[in-house]
Design a protein around this motif. Structure first.
Motif: not given
Length: 101
Positions: A39-60
């Motif tokens: 399952k791949i969930n991707t959120t693309v933020l606005n150009r003005d957004s100051q939220e930090p980018s992150f990557l989360a993974l779940k294993f079986n």
């Protein structure tokens, strides 16, 4: 990159900032059939957004340990992320081999 044991990938990034490169390249490293195996969930933020980018993974969860990784892509480059994922995947491969699966 070993993606056999990954069940879910969640990313959030602003594509116009330099730290988002790690998330974008990680998504590009996933195999072509990734959407059928995880399952791949991707959120693309606005150009003005100051939220930090992150990557989360779940294993079986059923066969392996069900570990969840939260990787800070603001500080890690793509080589560091791939190394962390491969390290944990190799441990899971070893456990599966010892169990006879």
């Amino acid at each position: 990159m070993i993606t056999k044991h990954i069940t879910e990938v969640t990313t959030r990034f602003n594509p116009f900032t330099k730290p988002s490169k790690t998330c974008r390249v990680f998504l590009a490293h996933l195999p072509a059939n990734a959407r059928t195996t995880m399952k791949i969930n991707t959120t693309v933020l606005n150009r003005d957004s100051q939220e930090p980018s992150f990557l989360a993974l779940k294993f079986n969860v059923l066969v392996e340990d069900g570990k969840e990784m939260q990787l800070d892509t603001e500080k890690l480059n793509i080589n560091d992320v791939v190394e962390e994922v491969d390290r944990h995947s190799r441990v899971l491969n070893r456990q599966a081999d010892l169990a006879g699966n």
